[in-house]
Design a protein around this motif. Structure first.
Motif, PDB file in Angstrom:
ATOM      1  N   ARG A  85       1.563  11.525  -4.939  1.00 55.96           N
ATOM      2  CA  ARG A  85       2.725  10.929  -4.253  1.00 55.96           C
ATOM      3  C   ARG A  85       3.427  11.957  -3.391  1.00 55.96           C
ATOM      4  O   ARG A  85       3.799  11.675  -2.250  1.00 55.96           O
ATOM      5  CB  ARG A  85       3.724  10.384  -5.281  1.00 55.96           C
ATOM      6  CG  ARG A  85       3.242   9.135  -5.953  1.00 55.96           C
ATOM      7  CD  ARG A  85       4.322   8.537  -6.847  1.00 55.96           C
ATOM      8  NE  ARG A  85       3.699   7.548  -7.685  1.00 55.96           N
ATOM      9  CZ  ARG A  85       3.520   7.685  -9.009  1.00 55.96           C
ATOM     10  NH1 ARG A  85       3.976   8.755  -9.631  1.00 55.96           N
ATOM     11  NH2 ARG A  85       2.912   6.746  -9.689  1.00 55.96           N
ATOM     12  N   LYS A 120       0.522   2.899   7.709  1.00 56.08           N
ATOM     13  CA  LYS A 120      -0.222   2.907   6.442  1.00 56.08           C
ATOM     14  C   LYS A 120       0.473   3.791   5.409  1.00 56.08           C
ATOM     15  O   LYS A 120       0.581   3.430   4.236  1.00 56.08           O
ATOM     16  CB  LYS A 120      -1.652   3.430   6.677  1.00 56.08           C
ATOM     17  CG  LYS A 120      -2.629   2.318   7.011  1.00 56.08           C
ATOM     18  CD  LYS A 120      -3.964   2.818   7.544  1.00 56.08           C
ATOM     19  CE  LYS A 120      -4.656   3.836   6.646  1.00 56.08           C
ATOM     20  NZ  LYS A 120      -5.959   4.275   7.232  1.00 56.08           N
ATOM     21  N   GLU A 147       3.624   2.085   4.090  1.00 56.16           N
ATOM     22  CA  GLU A 147       3.229   0.973   3.214  1.00 56.16           C
ATOM     23  C   GLU A 147       2.793   1.528   1.857  1.00 56.16           C
ATOM     24  O   GLU A 147       3.183   1.039   0.799  1.00 56.16           O
ATOM     25  CB  GLU A 147       2.038   0.266   3.879  1.00 56.16           C
ATOM     26  CG  GLU A 147       1.922  -1.201   3.583  1.00 56.16           C
ATOM     27  CD  GLU A 147       0.853  -1.817   4.492  1.00 56.16           C
ATOM     28  OE1 GLU A 147      -0.332  -1.680   4.145  1.00 56.16           O
ATOM     29  OE2 GLU A 147       1.205  -2.382   5.554  1.00 56.16           O
ATOM     30  N   TRP A 148       1.964   2.560   1.929  1.00 55.75           N
ATOM     31  CA  TRP A 148       1.433   3.179   0.716  1.00 55.75           C
ATOM     32  C   TRP A 148       2.581   3.707  -0.147  1.00 55.75           C
ATOM     33  O   TRP A 148       2.623   3.505  -1.356  1.00 55.75           O
ATOM     34  CB  TRP A 148       0.489   4.315   1.119  1.00 55.75           C
ATOM     35  CG  TRP A 148      -0.161   4.957  -0.042  1.00 55.75           C
ATOM     36  CD1 TRP A 148      -1.355   4.619  -0.617  1.00 55.75           C
ATOM     37  CD2 TRP A 148       0.364   6.027  -0.830  1.00 55.75           C
ATOM     38  NE1 TRP A 148      -1.607   5.418  -1.705  1.00 55.75           N
ATOM     39  CE2 TRP A 148      -0.558   6.288  -1.860  1.00 55.75           C
ATOM     40  CE3 TRP A 148       1.532   6.792  -0.766  1.00 55.75           C
ATOM     41  CZ2 TRP A 148      -0.369   7.276  -2.815  1.00 55.75           C
ATOM     42  CZ3 TRP A 148       1.732   7.781  -1.715  1.00 55.75           C
ATOM     43  CH2 TRP A 148       0.784   8.018  -2.725  1.00 55.75           C
ATOM     44  N   ALA A 184       5.739   2.803  -0.150  1.00 56.14           N
ATOM     45  CA  ALA A 184       6.546   1.704  -0.697  1.00 56.14           C
ATOM     46  C   ALA A 184       5.867   1.101  -1.928  1.00 56.14           C
ATOM     47  O   ALA A 184       6.528   0.726  -2.896  1.00 56.14           O
ATOM     48  CB  ALA A 184       6.751   0.632   0.367  1.00 56.14           C
ATOM     49  N   ASN A 185       4.523   1.030  -1.905  1.00 57.13           N
ATOM     50  CA  ASN A 185       3.805   0.387  -3.007  1.00 57.13           C
ATOM     51  C   ASN A 185       3.537   1.319  -4.176  1.00 57.13           C
ATOM     52  O   ASN A 185       3.351   0.872  -5.295  1.00 57.13           O
ATOM     53  CB  ASN A 185       2.449  -0.166  -2.517  1.00 57.13           C
ATOM     54  CG  ASN A 185       2.650  -1.277  -1.510  1.00 57.13           C
ATOM     55  OD1 ASN A 185       3.684  -1.933  -1.523  1.00 57.13           O
ATOM     56  ND2 ASN A 185       1.693  -1.467  -0.619  1.00 57.13           N
ATOM     57  N   ASP A 186       3.482   2.611  -3.923  1.00 63.71           N
ATOM     58  CA  ASP A 186       2.988   3.518  -4.957  1.00 63.71           C
ATOM     59  C   ASP A 186       4.092   4.209  -5.744  1.00 63.71           C
ATOM     60  O   ASP A 186       3.821   4.832  -6.755  1.00 63.71           O
ATOM     61  CB  ASP A 186       2.057   4.576  -4.342  1.00 63.71           C
ATOM     62  CG  ASP A 186       1.178   5.214  -5.415  1.00 63.71           C
ATOM     63  OD1 ASP A 186       0.335   4.497  -5.984  1.00 63.71           O
ATOM     64  OD2 ASP A 186       1.350   6.410  -5.706  1.00 63.71           O
ATOM     65  N   ALA A 198      12.408   4.748  -5.877  1.00 63.24           N
ATOM     66  CA  ALA A 198      12.099   4.064  -4.613  1.00 63.24           C
ATOM     67  C   ALA A 198      12.297   5.014  -3.435  1.00 63.24           C
ATOM     68  O   ALA A 198      13.090   5.942  -3.491  1.00 63.24           O
ATOM     69  CB  ALA A 198      13.020   2.879  -4.455  1.00 63.24           C
TER      70      ALA A 198
END
Length: 292
Positions: free
Chosen positions: A157, A270, A273-274, A276-278, A284
Protein backbone atom coordinates in the motif's frame (compact mmCIF):
# COMPACT_ATOMS: atom_id res chain seq x y z
CA UNK A 1 3.40 28.80 -21.71
CA UNK A 2 2.49 27.06 -18.50
CA UNK A 3 -1.27 26.70 -18.59
CA UNK A 4 -4.34 24.63 -19.21
CA UNK A 5 -2.65 22.10 -21.47
CA UNK A 6 -0.76 20.77 -18.57
CA UNK A 7 -1.62 17.75 -16.56
CA UNK A 8 -0.48 19.00 -13.18
CA UNK A 9 -3.21 21.47 -12.26
CA UNK A 10 -3.73 21.66 -8.49
CA UNK A 11 -6.76 19.35 -8.71
CA UNK A 12 -4.39 16.60 -9.76
CA UNK A 13 -1.91 17.07 -6.91
CA UNK A 14 -3.85 15.56 -4.03
CA UNK A 15 -1.99 15.32 -0.71
CA UNK A 16 -3.30 12.23 1.08
CA UNK A 17 -2.63 12.04 4.80
CA UNK A 18 -2.41 8.28 5.19
CA UNK A 19 -0.55 6.34 7.83
CA UNK A 20 0.55 2.89 6.72
CA UNK A 21 1.67 1.47 10.05
CA UNK A 22 4.94 0.05 8.74
CA UNK A 23 6.44 0.13 12.25
CA UNK A 24 3.68 -2.15 13.63
CA UNK A 25 4.03 -4.39 10.58
CA UNK A 26 7.81 -4.32 10.21
CA UNK A 27 8.97 -7.32 8.23
CA UNK A 28 12.21 -8.64 6.77
CA UNK A 29 12.22 -9.80 3.15
CA UNK A 30 8.63 -8.61 2.76
CA UNK A 31 8.67 -9.03 -1.05
CA UNK A 32 8.53 -12.67 -2.16
CA UNK A 33 10.56 -13.60 0.95
CA UNK A 34 13.52 -12.45 -1.15
CA UNK A 35 16.36 -10.34 0.27
CA UNK A 36 17.45 -8.96 -3.12
CA UNK A 37 13.98 -7.88 -4.26
CA UNK A 38 13.39 -6.37 -0.81
CA UNK A 39 16.71 -4.48 -0.58
CA UNK A 40 16.05 -2.96 -4.01
CA UNK A 41 13.00 -1.25 -2.51
CA UNK A 42 14.08 -0.81 1.12
CA UNK A 43 17.30 0.71 -0.25
CA UNK A 44 15.23 3.47 -1.89
CA UNK A 45 13.54 4.33 1.41
CA UNK A 46 16.98 5.00 2.90
CA UNK A 47 17.33 7.92 0.45
CA UNK A 48 13.85 9.32 0.82
CA UNK A 49 13.50 11.33 4.06
CA UNK A 50 16.68 13.32 3.37
CA UNK A 51 15.83 13.54 -0.32
CA UNK A 52 12.29 14.76 0.20
CA UNK A 53 13.34 17.46 2.64
CA UNK A 54 15.90 18.55 0.03
CA UNK A 55 13.22 18.66 -2.72
CA UNK A 56 10.84 20.73 -0.59
CA UNK A 57 13.61 23.25 0.19
CA UNK A 58 14.64 23.38 -3.48
CA UNK A 59 11.17 24.27 -4.72
CA UNK A 60 10.05 26.43 -1.79
CA UNK A 61 13.07 28.66 -2.44
CA UNK A 62 11.55 29.64 -5.80
CA UNK A 63 7.87 29.72 -4.78
CA UNK A 64 7.70 33.42 -3.79
CA UNK A 65 9.74 34.45 -6.86
CA UNK A 66 7.36 32.89 -9.40
CA UNK A 67 4.71 35.07 -10.98
CA UNK A 68 2.59 32.11 -12.13
CA UNK A 69 0.20 31.63 -9.20
CA UNK A 70 -1.03 28.29 -10.54
CA UNK A 71 2.52 26.96 -10.40
CA UNK A 72 3.01 28.46 -6.92
CA UNK A 73 -0.12 26.53 -5.82
CA UNK A 74 1.37 23.36 -7.29
CA UNK A 75 4.58 23.90 -5.32
CA UNK A 76 2.41 24.05 -2.20
CA UNK A 77 0.56 20.82 -3.09
CA UNK A 78 3.88 19.19 -3.93
CA UNK A 79 5.41 20.24 -0.60
CA UNK A 80 2.46 18.82 1.38
CA UNK A 81 2.64 15.51 -0.52
CA UNK A 82 6.39 15.29 0.06
CA UNK A 83 6.00 16.12 3.76
CA UNK A 84 3.64 13.13 4.17
CA UNK A 85 6.10 10.96 2.22
CA UNK A 86 8.90 12.09 4.54
CA UNK A 87 6.86 11.19 7.62
CA UNK A 88 5.96 7.73 6.31
CA UNK A 89 9.49 6.95 5.14
CA UNK A 90 10.97 8.08 8.44
CA UNK A 91 8.69 5.54 10.10
CA UNK A 92 9.63 2.97 7.43
CA UNK A 93 13.32 3.53 8.20
CA UNK A 94 12.66 3.28 11.95
CA UNK A 95 11.04 -0.08 11.21
CA UNK A 96 14.22 -1.16 9.40
CA UNK A 97 16.28 -0.07 12.41
CA UNK A 98 13.96 -2.07 14.70
CA UNK A 99 14.61 -5.13 12.52
CA UNK A 100 18.35 -4.68 13.08
CA UNK A 101 19.42 -2.90 9.88
CA UNK A 102 22.08 -0.21 10.30
CA UNK A 103 20.03 2.62 8.80
CA UNK A 104 22.25 5.31 10.33
CA UNK A 105 25.41 4.18 8.54
CA UNK A 106 23.48 3.68 5.26
CA UNK A 107 21.91 7.13 5.50
CA UNK A 108 24.95 9.16 6.60
CA UNK A 109 26.71 9.61 3.21
CA UNK A 110 23.34 10.41 1.61
CA UNK A 111 22.74 13.18 4.15
CA UNK A 112 26.24 14.56 3.55
CA UNK A 113 25.73 14.36 -0.22
CA UNK A 114 22.59 16.51 -0.06
CA UNK A 115 24.21 18.98 2.35
CA UNK A 116 27.08 19.64 -0.08
CA UNK A 117 24.69 21.21 -2.63
CA UNK A 118 24.30 24.86 -1.65
CA UNK A 119 23.53 26.66 -4.94
CA UNK A 120 19.72 26.99 -5.39
CA UNK A 121 19.88 26.32 -9.14
CA UNK A 122 22.02 23.20 -8.63
CA UNK A 123 19.56 22.03 -5.99
CA UNK A 124 16.70 22.56 -8.40
CA UNK A 125 18.47 20.70 -11.23
CA UNK A 126 19.17 17.73 -8.95
CA UNK A 127 15.56 17.78 -7.74
CA UNK A 128 14.37 17.65 -11.39
CA UNK A 129 16.63 14.67 -12.05
CA UNK A 130 15.58 12.71 -8.97
CA UNK A 131 11.90 13.47 -9.59
CA UNK A 132 12.31 11.99 -13.07
CA UNK A 133 13.92 8.85 -11.62
CA UNK A 134 11.16 8.44 -9.04
CA UNK A 135 8.46 9.07 -11.66
CA UNK A 136 10.06 6.35 -13.81
CA UNK A 137 9.96 3.84 -10.94
CA UNK A 138 6.41 4.96 -10.12
CA UNK A 139 5.21 4.37 -13.69
CA UNK A 140 6.71 0.87 -13.56
CA UNK A 141 4.98 0.17 -10.23
CA UNK A 142 1.55 1.32 -11.45
CA UNK A 143 1.89 -0.26 -14.89
CA UNK A 144 2.97 -3.60 -13.41
CA UNK A 145 1.26 -3.88 -10.01
CA UNK A 146 1.93 -7.65 -10.25
CA UNK A 147 5.55 -6.86 -9.27
CA UNK A 148 4.18 -6.26 -5.75
CA UNK A 149 1.71 -9.17 -5.77
CA UNK A 150 3.62 -11.10 -3.12
CA UNK A 151 4.44 -8.08 -0.98
CA UNK A 152 3.34 -7.69 2.65
CA UNK A 153 0.12 -5.58 2.46
CA UNK A 154 1.30 -2.53 4.47
CA UNK A 155 4.41 -2.21 2.30
CA UNK A 156 2.50 -2.72 -0.93
CA UNK A 157 0.00 0.00 0.00
CA UNK A 158 2.73 2.45 0.94
CA UNK A 159 4.62 2.01 -2.34
CA UNK A 160 1.49 2.17 -4.51
CA UNK A 161 0.44 5.39 -2.73
CA UNK A 162 3.92 6.83 -3.13
CA UNK A 163 3.98 5.89 -6.83
CA UNK A 164 0.62 7.55 -7.48
CA UNK A 165 1.61 10.83 -5.81
CA UNK A 166 5.01 10.91 -7.55
CA UNK A 167 3.20 10.75 -10.90
CA UNK A 168 0.75 13.46 -9.86
CA UNK A 169 3.55 15.95 -9.22
CA UNK A 170 6.21 14.69 -11.62
CA UNK A 171 6.24 17.81 -13.83
CA UNK A 172 6.33 20.43 -11.07
CA UNK A 173 10.13 20.60 -10.58
CA UNK A 174 10.78 21.02 -14.32
CA UNK A 175 8.06 23.68 -14.55
CA UNK A 176 9.79 25.53 -11.70
CA UNK A 177 13.14 25.23 -13.48
CA UNK A 178 11.62 26.84 -16.55
CA UNK A 179 9.91 29.61 -14.56
CA UNK A 180 13.04 30.27 -12.48
CA UNK A 181 15.35 30.73 -15.49
CA UNK A 182 13.49 33.11 -17.85
CA UNK A 183 16.77 34.58 -19.14
CA UNK A 184 18.27 31.25 -20.14
CA UNK A 185 18.16 29.92 -23.68
CA UNK A 186 16.63 26.48 -24.22
CA UNK A 187 20.13 25.04 -24.64
CA UNK A 188 21.44 26.58 -21.44
CA UNK A 189 18.45 25.15 -19.60
CA UNK A 190 19.04 21.78 -21.28
CA UNK A 191 22.65 21.85 -20.06
CA UNK A 192 21.57 22.63 -16.48
CA UNK A 193 19.10 19.74 -16.63
CA UNK A 194 21.61 17.23 -18.03
CA UNK A 195 24.37 18.25 -15.62
CA UNK A 196 21.83 17.78 -12.82
CA UNK A 197 21.13 14.22 -13.99
CA UNK A 198 24.87 13.47 -14.34
CA UNK A 199 25.44 14.73 -10.80
CA UNK A 200 22.62 12.47 -9.57
CA UNK A 201 22.72 9.16 -11.42
CA UNK A 202 26.28 8.06 -10.72
CA UNK A 203 26.40 9.01 -7.00
CA UNK A 204 22.99 7.38 -6.52
CA UNK A 205 24.23 4.07 -7.95
CA UNK A 206 27.47 4.21 -5.96
CA UNK A 207 25.68 4.93 -2.66
CA UNK A 208 22.94 2.39 -3.37
CA UNK A 209 25.43 -0.39 -4.13
CA UNK A 210 27.54 0.61 -1.11
CA UNK A 211 24.50 0.12 1.13
CA UNK A 212 23.54 -3.35 -0.13
CA UNK A 213 26.27 -5.24 1.81
CA UNK A 214 25.55 -3.19 4.98
CA UNK A 215 21.89 -4.23 4.66
CA UNK A 216 22.70 -7.89 3.88
CA UNK A 217 25.07 -8.09 6.85
CA UNK A 218 22.17 -7.51 9.25
CA UNK A 219 20.59 -10.68 7.82
CA UNK A 220 23.84 -12.61 8.09
CA UNK A 221 23.93 -12.85 4.28
CA UNK A 222 27.37 -12.95 2.63
CA UNK A 223 27.61 -10.69 -0.42
CA UNK A 224 29.96 -12.84 -2.47
CA UNK A 225 29.97 -13.65 -6.18
CA UNK A 226 26.73 -15.69 -6.08
CA UNK A 227 24.90 -12.87 -4.31
CA UNK A 228 26.01 -10.25 -6.85
CA UNK A 229 25.29 -12.48 -9.85
CA UNK A 230 21.75 -12.91 -8.58
CA UNK A 231 21.54 -9.16 -7.87
CA UNK A 232 22.46 -8.50 -11.52
CA UNK A 233 19.90 -11.11 -12.65
CA UNK A 234 17.07 -9.51 -10.62
CA UNK A 235 17.91 -5.93 -11.62
CA UNK A 236 18.77 -6.47 -15.28
CA UNK A 237 17.14 -9.74 -16.42
CA UNK A 238 14.12 -11.06 -14.50
CA UNK A 239 12.09 -9.22 -13.34
CA UNK A 240 14.72 -6.67 -14.47
CA UNK A 241 13.53 -3.64 -12.49
CA UNK A 242 16.46 -1.43 -13.51
CA UNK A 243 16.50 -2.63 -17.12
CA UNK A 244 12.82 -1.70 -17.46
CA UNK A 245 13.52 1.78 -16.06
CA UNK A 246 16.57 2.50 -18.21
CA UNK A 247 14.88 3.68 -21.45
CA UNK A 248 12.74 6.24 -19.61
CA UNK A 249 15.63 7.50 -17.45
CA UNK A 250 17.64 8.04 -20.65
CA UNK A 251 14.77 9.96 -22.29
CA UNK A 252 15.70 12.76 -19.90
CA UNK A 253 18.79 13.36 -22.05
CA UNK A 254 16.72 14.19 -25.13
CA UNK A 255 16.76 17.96 -25.81
CA UNK A 256 12.97 18.12 -26.22
CA UNK A 257 12.19 15.99 -23.17
CA UNK A 258 8.83 16.79 -21.59
CA UNK A 259 7.55 14.69 -18.68
CA UNK A 260 4.02 15.21 -20.01
CA UNK A 261 4.62 13.41 -23.27
CA UNK A 262 3.68 10.08 -21.80
CA UNK A 263 0.06 9.45 -21.04
CA UNK A 264 -0.01 9.00 -17.28
CA UNK A 265 -3.65 10.00 -16.80
CA UNK A 266 -4.76 6.38 -17.19
CA UNK A 267 -2.07 5.12 -14.77
CA UNK A 268 -3.09 7.75 -12.21
CA UNK A 269 -6.74 6.79 -12.60
CA UNK A 270 -5.82 3.14 -11.99
CA UNK A 271 -3.66 4.12 -9.02
CA UNK A 272 -6.43 6.20 -7.41
CA UNK A 273 -8.95 3.41 -7.96
CA UNK A 274 -6.57 0.85 -6.53
CA UNK A 275 -5.85 3.02 -3.47
CA UNK A 276 -9.56 3.60 -2.82
CA UNK A 277 -10.25 -0.16 -2.96
CA UNK A 278 -7.21 -1.48 -1.15
CA UNK A 279 -7.04 0.67 1.97
CA UNK A 280 -8.28 -1.13 5.08
CA UNK A 281 -11.27 0.43 6.91
CA UNK A 282 -10.31 3.39 9.08
CA UNK A 283 -7.32 4.22 6.91
CA UNK A 284 -9.26 5.75 4.04
CA UNK A 285 -7.35 7.79 1.47
CA UNK A 286 -8.63 11.15 2.66
CA UNK A 287 -7.15 14.16 0.91
CA UNK A 288 -5.39 16.47 3.33
CA UNK A 289 -6.58 19.96 3.96
CA UNK A 290 -4.47 21.96 1.49
CA UNK A 291 -4.47 24.89 3.93
CA UNK A 292 -1.99 22.95 6.14
Amino acid sequence: MHGSAHMGNPDDIIPRDIRFGILENAQRHWLDGDIIKTVLIDGLSIFLPEGERFFIRSLKHYGPKIADRELAAEINGYAIQEAFHTREHEEYNRAMTALGYDVESMEKPIRLGFEVVKNPLHRLAITCAIEHMTATLSSLTLRHPELLDNAAPAYRRLWMWHALEELEHKAVALDVLKAATPDMSRWQRYLVRVLGMNATLFPFLVLFLRNVPIYAKADGVKTGLRFWLRFIWVTLVAPGYWRRCMPNVLRYYLPGFDPRNSDDAELMRKGREWLANDMPPGRAAAPANPAV
